[in-house]
Structure formats: structure tokens, C-alpha cells
Motif scaffolding. Sequence first.
Motif, PDB file in Angstrom:
ATOM      1  N   MET A 241      44.997  52.427  38.337  1.00 19.51           N
ATOM      2  CA  MET A 241      43.539  52.528  38.489  1.00 19.51           C
ATOM      3  C   MET A 241      43.105  53.983  38.548  1.00 19.51           C
ATOM      4  N   GLN A 242      43.715  54.723  39.438  1.00 26.97           N
ATOM      5  CA  GLN A 242      43.412  56.146  39.547  1.00 26.97           C
ATOM      6  C   GLN A 242      43.609  56.820  38.196  1.00 26.97           C
ATOM      7  N   LYS A 243      44.737  56.512  37.565  1.00 26.12           N
ATOM      8  CA  LYS A 243      45.089  57.129  36.274  1.00 26.12           C
ATOM      9  C   LYS A 243      43.967  56.988  35.238  1.00 26.12           C
ATOM     10  N   ASN A 244      43.494  55.758  35.089  1.00 23.98           N
ATOM     11  CA  ASN A 244      42.485  55.514  34.065  1.00 23.98           C
ATOM     12  C   ASN A 244      41.140  56.152  34.411  1.00 23.98           C
ATOM     13  N   ASP A 245      41.003  56.497  35.651  1.00 22.94           N
ATOM     14  CA  ASP A 245      39.661  56.801  36.105  1.00 22.94           C
ATOM     15  C   ASP A 245      39.388  58.240  36.451  1.00 22.94           C
ATOM     16  N   ASN A 246      40.414  59.034  36.448  1.00 28.96           N
ATOM     17  CA  ASN A 246      40.129  60.396  36.882  1.00 28.96           C
ATOM     18  C   ASN A 246      39.431  61.199  35.798  1.00 28.96           C
ATOM     19  N   ILE A 247      39.158  60.558  34.667  1.00 30.65           N
ATOM     20  CA  ILE A 247      38.335  61.232  33.669  1.00 30.65           C
ATOM     21  C   ILE A 247      36.963  60.575  33.577  1.00 30.65           C
ATOM     22  N   TYR A 248      36.932  59.280  33.652  1.00 27.23           N
ATOM     23  CA  TYR A 248      35.696  58.560  33.432  1.00 27.23           C
ATOM     24  C   TYR A 248      35.308  57.809  34.679  1.00 27.23           C
ATOM     25  N   PRO A 249      34.044  57.488  34.810  1.00 29.82           N
ATOM     26  CA  PRO A 249      32.925  57.877  33.966  1.00 29.82           C
ATOM     27  C   PRO A 249      32.171  59.078  34.515  1.00 29.82           C
ATOM     28  N   ALA A 250      32.821  59.821  35.407  1.00 35.41           N
ATOM     29  CA  ALA A 250      32.121  60.968  35.986  1.00 35.41           C
ATOM     30  C   ALA A 250      31.825  62.020  34.934  1.00 35.41           C
ATOM     31  N   GLY A 251      30.756  62.732  35.118  1.00 34.11           N
ATOM     32  CA  GLY A 251      30.431  63.847  34.242  1.00 34.11           C
ATOM     33  C   GLY A 251      29.551  63.471  33.067  1.00 34.11           C
ATOM     34  N   LEU A 252      28.955  62.299  33.128  1.00 37.70           N
ATOM     35  CA  LEU A 252      28.186  61.832  31.971  1.00 37.70           C
ATOM     36  C   LEU A 252      26.694  61.687  32.253  1.00 37.70           C
ATOM     37  N   TYR A 253      26.251  62.317  33.315  1.00 35.74           N
ATOM     38  CA  TYR A 253      24.859  62.165  33.728  1.00 35.74           C
ATOM     39  C   TYR A 253      23.881  62.502  32.606  1.00 35.74           C
ATOM     40  N   SER A 254      24.013  63.682  32.031  1.00 40.53           N
ATOM     41  CA  SER A 254      23.038  64.071  31.010  1.00 40.53           C
ATOM     42  C   SER A 254      23.329  63.375  29.686  1.00 40.53           C
ATOM     43  N   PHE A 255      24.589  63.021  29.471  1.00 41.62           N
ATOM     44  CA  PHE A 255      24.930  62.275  28.259  1.00 41.62           C
ATOM     45  C   PHE A 255      24.140  60.969  28.207  1.00 41.62           C
ATOM     46  N   GLN A 256      24.096  60.284  29.324  1.00 42.97           N
ATOM     47  CA  GLN A 256      23.312  59.041  29.413  1.00 42.97           C
ATOM     48  C   GLN A 256      21.850  59.288  29.065  1.00 42.97           C
ATOM     49  N   ASP A 257      21.295  60.319  29.678  1.00 45.82           N
ATOM     50  CA  ASP A 257      19.888  60.656  29.442  1.00 45.82           C
ATOM     51  C   ASP A 257      19.608  60.841  27.957  1.00 45.82           C
ATOM     52  N   GLU A 258      20.468  61.630  27.326  1.00 43.26           N
ATOM     53  CA  GLU A 258      20.248  61.973  25.927  1.00 43.26           C
ATOM     54  C   GLU A 258      20.381  60.743  25.028  1.00 43.26           C
ATOM     55  N   CYS A 259      21.359  59.912  25.340  1.00 38.78           N
ATOM     56  CA  CYS A 259      21.552  58.698  24.543  1.00 38.78           C
ATOM     57  C   CYS A 259      20.340  57.776  24.654  1.00 38.78           C
ATOM     58  N   LEU A 260      19.852  57.652  25.859  1.00 38.75           N
ATOM     59  CA  LEU A 260      18.709  56.765  26.073  1.00 38.75           C
ATOM     60  C   LEU A 260      17.497  57.281  25.298  1.00 38.75           C
TER      61      LEU A 260
ATOM     62  N   GLN B 127      35.558  71.662  33.326  1.00 34.70           N
ATOM     63  CA  GLN B 127      35.323  72.381  34.577  1.00 34.70           C
ATOM     64  C   GLN B 127      35.142  71.402  35.727  1.00 34.70           C
ATOM     65  N   PHE B 128      34.379  70.354  35.444  1.00 37.78           N
ATOM     66  CA  PHE B 128      34.183  69.305  36.434  1.00 37.78           C
ATOM     67  C   PHE B 128      35.516  68.656  36.793  1.00 37.78           C
ATOM     68  N   GLN B 129      36.326  68.380  35.765  1.00 38.74           N
ATOM     69  CA  GLN B 129      37.633  67.760  35.999  1.00 38.74           C
ATOM     70  C   GLN B 129      38.529  68.659  36.830  1.00 38.74           C
ATOM     71  N   VAL B 130      38.544  69.932  36.478  1.00 42.68           N
ATOM     72  CA  VAL B 130      39.382  70.888  37.210  1.00 42.68           C
ATOM     73  C   VAL B 130      39.024  70.858  38.686  1.00 42.68           C
ATOM     74  N   PHE B 131      37.719  70.869  38.940  1.00 39.35           N
ATOM     75  CA  PHE B 131      37.261  70.831  40.330  1.00 39.35           C
ATOM     76  C   PHE B 131      37.775  69.585  41.040  1.00 39.35           C
ATOM     77  N   CYS B 132      37.560  68.430  40.429  1.00 44.50           N
ATOM     78  CA  CYS B 132      37.938  67.168  41.060  1.00 44.50           C
ATOM     79  C   CYS B 132      39.452  67.045  41.223  1.00 44.50           C
ATOM     80  N   ASP B 133      40.172  67.517  40.209  1.00 47.51           N
ATOM     81  CA  ASP B 133      41.636  67.453  40.296  1.00 47.51           C
ATOM     82  C   ASP B 133      42.139  68.370  41.402  1.00 47.51           C
ATOM     83  N   GLN B 134      41.547  69.562  41.436  1.00 41.32           N
ATOM     84  CA  GLN B 134      41.951  70.575  42.399  1.00 41.32           C
ATOM     85  C   GLN B 134      41.965  70.031  43.830  1.00 41.32           C
TER      86      GLN B 134
END
Lengths: 236, 236
Positions: A1-20, A168-175
Amino acid sequence: MQKNDNIYPAGLYSFQDECLKLLTGVLNVSKAATYLVDSQRKPICYKTWQLQPAMHRQYMDTFYKLDPLHPTQFVEQADISVVKMNDLVNTQERYDHPYYRDFVSPWGVQDIVELFLRVDNQLIAGFALFTSKQQPEMRMEDIRKANQLHQFMQFSLEQSLAAPKHSQFQVFCDQYQLTPKERMVVELVSQGLPNKSIASGLDCSLATVKTHLQHIFTKTGVNSKTEIASLLYNLH
Amino acid sequence: MQKNDNIYPAGLYSFQDECLKLLTGVLNVSKAATYLVDSQRKPICYKTWQLQPAMHRQYMDTFYKLDPLHPTQFVEQADISVVKMNDLVNTQERYDHPYYRDFVSPWGVQDIVELFLRVDNQLIAGFALFTSKQQPEMRMEDIRKANQLHQFMQFSLEQSLAAPKHSQFQVFCDQYQLTPKERMVVELVSQGLPNKSIASGLDCSLATVKTHLQHIFTKTGVNSKTEIASLLYNLH
DNA sequence: GAAGGTATCAACCAGAAGGTTGATATAGGG
DNA sequence: CCCTATATCAACCTTCTGGTTGATACCTTC
């Protein structure tokens, strides 16, 4: 679970906005919504466009259980990305079933098209496009366009996840070894949202958000959300 | 006033940190401090290294008025950038004057070297380096090194002000027409500091910080410090 | 010298955020 | 099966923040 998730879906806030913005700008729809799918396959981080808050609340409280387009229906079918409700459910069923009789129809909705985005075959985001009874029925042409947009959004998603900002977001969270939910909280904190909004974004209670924040604070050694935002954008 | 100040000294938070690390790491000093000089030529945003808080408080409360190295003494002399106290003030004076008798000497300080940074001939930052009575007297060689470091810091400062990160900060502040002091507040907010720290950083009261924040909130149309930090790093 | 912008500070209040304790549930690894 | 990690929520308390009002002082500019 952790494995699949440490990339997604965090970091997509503005991506959602733009798609919508893209979808509602190009396609002829009356309302729209987008969400991310978390590790428990639960839709979170809803963003809506011209969709009545009361309707959304009704859906979230009750009718999501009956939704034939609910993302849980499609997590396994990696080949399905654009689904039209009226193609999936026959006319008779739409008259009988309480989902249409008591929810879809009363809100003046004629049809719904759902778009799913996947990364590594894993469903991570969805978009619901509504047409109203006042609009002409959706045609093949519209579905073709929707597929076109879907294809580009899928491309864009992969680009976004590979971008420096995201890593950068990932690095922070992984760190700091943050858990998937903690990452989601950080994502929303970095948008400057108050705890109440974070709670509704993640569809959990204020208490839960505060607990997550406490854990984030201890892990990162800070003591305010502003400091988190600062840390995130001033990585050493 | 506005004109001279809409670039400086905001945006130099980490620059100060790095300079202080450099100086104290390379030169043989016992304590050190750095500050920015605001539009009223008042030193603000002090950062210290191995300097007793009580000593700093005493200076800020009383002795800054008597300081022969105080930045106000040097705002006009654009050619002076590295000053050694014991060269500036003769031995006899150092015995008689209360600044040395009641402040410098009791804290075990032998000599102080002050470095000034300027942009467009305007003094915008200063560094105070202290040697203790236990250390050997500062020699020509040390002053040469200090000059060397000063030269690089001056170069680095100009680079920092030209960097994308800094111009991003400027764009933000210009966009919302923030005043010099408001920019300083934004700078400290973006570091995640609580209001109390911002007040002490700017050497003003908590009430003043809150007023500045209110003005910033109205100008930018947000309502929390976290949102400011978010806006700053997510410019549209 | 009146007006406007800036900077300063105080007092007050409501609500948000931070901190703590404790409790429950569930998934996975050893 | 137990232990740990994760996610969830409640209650409580303290402190911080945000929002408002009002006041003073200084400096330009008109």
C-alpha cells in the motif's frame, strides 16, 4: 500500500484545476466534478464546477453507493477510461433504479460521462461531466472529443509527475517518511487551506486532520502549517 | 523612499544565514551578528552566532546609541566596507567611554570588525564579527581575509538579487503594491515565522505586525499567513 | 496646510490552530 | 497470534491568528 502510494495522488492540486478548466471549457457540459483516488480507493479532494453544493452533499452522503460510474467499479478495468452512463445502463433500469429516480433525474441531469486517469495501471483521478436535460443528447462526436482530451490529460499527468516541482514535493515527503495520508495533508497545507477545508477535502473529520498535522509536525520538527509551506519551498 | 526600497532588503533571509556561516566558519571569531538595514536606516532582522541573548538585548536596549560601528555612521561613506573598531577608536578612548567600559569589555570582547554590504551605494546589510580577549589580537592577515570574504559576499548579494527566486518575490510584492515594511513581513512570513518572531525580527510590536498583515491580506485577497506562503510559491 | 500614504501601537473578540491524551479499527509482517 | 503502522475520531485546553476600531506620528504631495 505504502509502495503504490508514495507518489500518488499527492501533488496534483493544480493539475486537477487545470483539467477541470479544460474539460468544461471545451466540452458542452452543465456541471462537472473531479476527484483523486486514494490508497483505499476512496475518492477524495473533490473539486466541482457549477455543481450545486447540495447535490454534491447528497451524493457524498448517500448516492455514491449506487453510482454505476463510481471509481471503485473501474479500478480493475485498466482499459476503460471514458464511460458514458447512458451507454452503461439501459433505459429501463434508469427509470426503476433509485439512483436515477431520486438523484440524477431530480437534479436535471440527462447523462454523465466519467473520465479516469491512471498511472501504472492504477486509477488515481477521475472526472465527471454532466449534461442537463435542457441540452442536446451527447453524440459520438462529443465522446470522441472527450477521448481526445482524456489522452492529453493522461500525457500531461505523466509530465506533471516527472516535473521538478513534483519531485521536490516527493523529496520532502520521502525525507521525513510521511505516510500517504500525511502527504495528502501536506499537499493541501501547501495550498494554504485551513484545517476545515483540508478535512472536507480528505473527507474526514477535523480531529483526524489535526492528528495528521501533529504527526507531520513531529516528523519534520516544526510547529505550524506556515512553516511546513516554507520548508516545502525552501528545501536545503 | 518607496523607490529605493522596493527591492531591498526583503528577500535576503537565507542570504544572511549563508553569509554568517561563511564568516564564522572561515574567520577566527568568538561571536557574530548580522542585520539588514531598512528604509529608515534602522537595523532589523538580526541573526546572531554564539552571541549571548542577554548581550544582544543590552545592545538593543541601550548601547546601540553609543556604537561607533553602528550602520548609521556609515550610510554615507560608500567607500567604507570593512571597519575594525580598534583602528577607529584609540586606546585611551576605549578606556574612558562607557560603551567599552560598560558593554564591550564586560562581555569579554577584545575587538569588533564590521562589514557592510551595499547595493547602488545604499547600505543594506551589515555583519559584526567579535574577537574575545582570550584570542590573539586581529592582524592584517585577518583583515585581508575579511576583505576577501566581503568582496565575495558583495558579488553573491548581487547574484541573489538577480536570481529567479528573488525576482519571483519581487513580482509578487509589485503585483500587490506592497509597501517596504509589508514586503519585510511577507519575507518573514514566507520563512514560516510566528507573528511574535516577526515582531522581534522587525523590532516592532506584535500589534504592528498584525496591522501589516491585515493590510497584506486585504491587498492580496487572502486570509491567512499559510495562504501567503502558498501564493508566493505558486504564482500564476 | 490639507490630504493621502505609511508606520506605529492598543484593546478587544471570535475563531483557528497547536498540543495532549486516549480510544478504536484495520492491514501487514514476523 | 501479536505487534506495529496507519488512519480514524473525541474531548479538552492553551495559544495564536484574524478581524475590527481607533489613535498617533511622520513624510510627501498637492
